[in-house]
Design an enzyme around this catalytic site. Structure first.
Site, PDB file in Angstrom:
ATOM      1  N   THR A  16      -0.549   2.202  -4.630  1.00 44.44           N
ATOM      2  CA  THR A  16      -0.538   2.981  -3.387  1.00 44.44           C
ATOM      3  C   THR A  16       0.164   2.246  -2.254  1.00 44.44           C
ATOM      4  OG1 THR A  16      -2.708   2.150  -2.698  1.00 44.44           O
ATOM      5  CG2 THR A  16      -2.671   4.148  -4.035  1.00 44.44           C
ATOM      6  N   ASP A  17       0.559   3.032  -1.248  1.00 54.34           N
ATOM      7  CA  ASP A  17       1.214   2.468  -0.070  1.00 54.34           C
ATOM      8  C   ASP A  17       0.218   2.399   1.090  1.00 54.34           C
ATOM      9  OD1 ASP A  17       0.966   5.084   0.869  1.00 54.34           O
ATOM     10  OD2 ASP A  17       3.086   5.551   0.595  1.00 54.34           O
ATOM     11  N   MET A  18       0.711   2.092   2.274  1.00 53.85           N
ATOM     12  CA  MET A  18      -0.188   1.946   3.427  1.00 53.85           C
ATOM     13  C   MET A  18      -0.851   3.261   3.834  1.00 53.85           C
ATOM     14  SD  MET A  18       1.391  -1.068   5.782  1.00 53.85           S
ATOM     15  CE  MET A  18       0.064  -0.836   6.920  1.00 53.85           C
ATOM     16  N   ILE A  21      -1.452   6.646  -0.568  1.00 55.61           N
ATOM     17  CA  ILE A  21      -0.970   7.521  -1.641  1.00 55.61           C
ATOM     18  C   ILE A  21      -0.046   6.722  -2.566  1.00 55.61           C
ATOM     19  CG2 ILE A  21      -1.215   9.630  -0.287  1.00 55.61           C
ATOM     20  CD1 ILE A  21       1.793   9.590   0.199  1.00 55.61           C
TER      21      ILE A  21
END
Length: 147
Positions: A16-18, A21
């Site tokens: 996931t990213d910041m 997601i």
């Protein structure tokens, strides 16, 4: 002969990213995971040393369209279909479905084209897919691809 393969995986925190997601680039890793598992299901490795001379499978085209996000701990099904088989290349279609919900739904679609190559004097040269491999792979029926 096979034309499809399914694998299910859980989204890891590192995927996931910041925003929480799945980062778009990980869908390409998921495609590769399914492709490698497909080859293993046929009795081969993607690093194909079981044929003489050995062959490789560099990517020449990759794309993915995103419809809905996946998040940490979501369960995703990666459905791989053989969309085209030529004498020296394969094109796969991928459908990604979120499973851990009341009604599973599609979150993305992608495709990947790979070319069979032999390594000669430090260079890659396109080669016919060995019959030992080609004979185990067929193209998915149109009705399945159009879904």
């Amino acid at each position: 002969m096979a034309y499809e393969f399914k694998v299910v995986r859980r989204v890891e925190f590192s995927d996931t990213d910041m925003a929480g997601i799945v980062h778009y680039s990980n869908f390409f890793r998921y495609m590769e995971t399914a492709e490698h598992a497909f080859f293993r299901s046929l009795g081969f490795s993607i690093v194909t040393r079981q044929v003489d001379p050995p062959v490789g499978w560099p990517r020449v085209h990759a794309e993915c369209d995103y419809r809905r996000p996946l998040q940490f701990e979501d369960e995703v099904e990666i459905h791989m279909l053989v969309a085209r088989k030529k004498s020296k290349s394969l094109t796969y279609q991928f459908r990604f479905r979120k499973l851990n919900t009341i009604e599973p739904y599609e979150v993305a679609r992608g495709s990947l084209t790979v070319v069979c190559v032999r390594h000669q004097k430090g260079k890659m040269k396109a080669a016919r897919i060995p019959e030992a491999i080609a004979g185990k792979i067929k193209v998915a029926p149109t009705r399945v691809l159009k879904k």
